[in-house]
Write an enzyme that holds these catalytic residues in place. Structure first.
Site, short mmCIF file in Angstrom:
data_model
loop_
_atom_site.label_atom_id
_atom_site.label_comp_id
_atom_site.label_asym_id
_atom_site.label_seq_id
_atom_site.Cartn_x
_atom_site.Cartn_y
_atom_site.Cartn_z
N SER A 143 1.64 31.48 20.10
CA SER A 143 2.22 30.86 18.91
C SER A 143 1.47 29.58 18.55
CB SER A 143 3.69 30.52 19.18
OG SER A 143 4.23 29.69 18.17
N TYR A 156 9.72 25.83 24.66
CA TYR A 156 8.96 26.96 24.12
C TYR A 156 7.49 26.59 23.93
CZ TYR A 156 7.50 30.45 20.63
OH TYR A 156 6.84 31.43 19.93
N LYS A 160 4.31 28.29 25.78
CA LYS A 160 3.25 28.94 25.03
C LYS A 160 1.89 28.28 25.28
CE LYS A 160 5.28 32.38 22.94
NZ LYS A 160 4.95 33.77 23.31
#
Length: 266
Positions: A143, A156, A160
């Site tokens: 991402s 998150y 990532k």
């Protein structure tokens, strides 16, 4: 040197984690359309499995955060298809959470799904691929949050970013038999994410992306086909940006409007 058809995956086998819906289902359908045998996994069986050209993906219920379950997924695919040529680590995602108050359990779950699970499945896949004359390819779906974190995405974004680092490390260790690459996915228009783009259905957001639109799941799927195919045979440890040219201004633009832009990660 004459290369084979880059979209002909006849006789090849692919695993797509989280491949029962959204971006993952589109990736699975793209490989099916190209002739591959595909196994998808998820926590629960979907009402309908990905299908294309009269062919349907196989399904295995799997919690990829469990190392034993991840290994069993790969074993099941290899036994069913007789080989494993590509793994797409697509399962991932996270709801927004305030970093100051996020619970340890929440953080652990986010990191387990977005970083540890891809590691576990890739480890098992490597054991199969390295024994094949043709080797194999691992594709990690990442991402833009790994490069440009948004508010509410601390766990998150960290996971990532770790996935990108993991990709580069595995690429060094497992070459030349197994290539490992990463896709940096940007804002992707899915049915789930579209509900959060605001009254203009994403027109404002699309306006600050150089390509003038949000990505579609097919954009990511086509990148996966290329990274798994013969035309990328010398591509290893790469970070392929599928974000329309960048979207850093989106954060500041949307803060003052209807809320944060959701990063539609698989």
């Amino acid at each position: 040197m004459e290369l084979s058809d880059p979209i002909d995956f006849t006789g090849r086998a692919v695993i797509v984690t989280g491949g029962t819906k959204g971006i993952g289902a589109t990736i699975a359908e793209a490989f099916l359309a190209a002739g591959a045998e595909v196994m998808v996994c998820g926590r629960t069986a979907p009402a309908a499995l990905p299908s294309s050209a009269g062919r349907t993906a196989a399904f295995r219920s799997t919690d990829v955060r469990d190392p034993a379950a991840a290994a069993q997924l790969v074993t099941a695919a290899a036994e069913r298809f007789g080989r494993l040529d590509a793994l797409v680590n697509n399962a991932g995602g996270s709801p927004d959470a305030d970093a100051a108050t996020a619970s340890p359990r929440f953080v652990e779950k986010v990191v387990a799904l977005n970083l540890l699970a891809p590691f576990y499945v890739a480890q098992a896949a490597n054991l199969v691929m390295r024994e094949q004359p043709e080797g194999g390819a691992v594709i990690n779906i990442g991402s833009v949050s790994a490069h440009d974190p948004q508010p509410g995405t601390a766990a998150y974004s960290a996971a990532k970013a770790g996935l990108l680092g993991l990709t580069r490390a595995l690429a060094l260790e497992w070459a030349p038999k197994v290539r490992v690459n990463h896709i940096t996915a940007g804002l992707i228009r899915t049915a789930e994410a579209s509900e959060r783009y605001g009254a203009d259905e994403g027109a404002t957001v699309a306006g600050i992306i150089p390509m003038g639109r949000l990505a579609t799941p097919a954009d990511v799927a086509h990148a996966c086909l290329w990274l798994a195919g013969p035309h990328s045979s010398y591509v290893n440890g790469a970070d392929l940006a599928v974000h329309g040219g960048g979207e850093i201004p989106a954060r500041d633009l949307v803060r003052g409007s209807a809320g944060r832009i959701p990063f539609s990660s698989p």
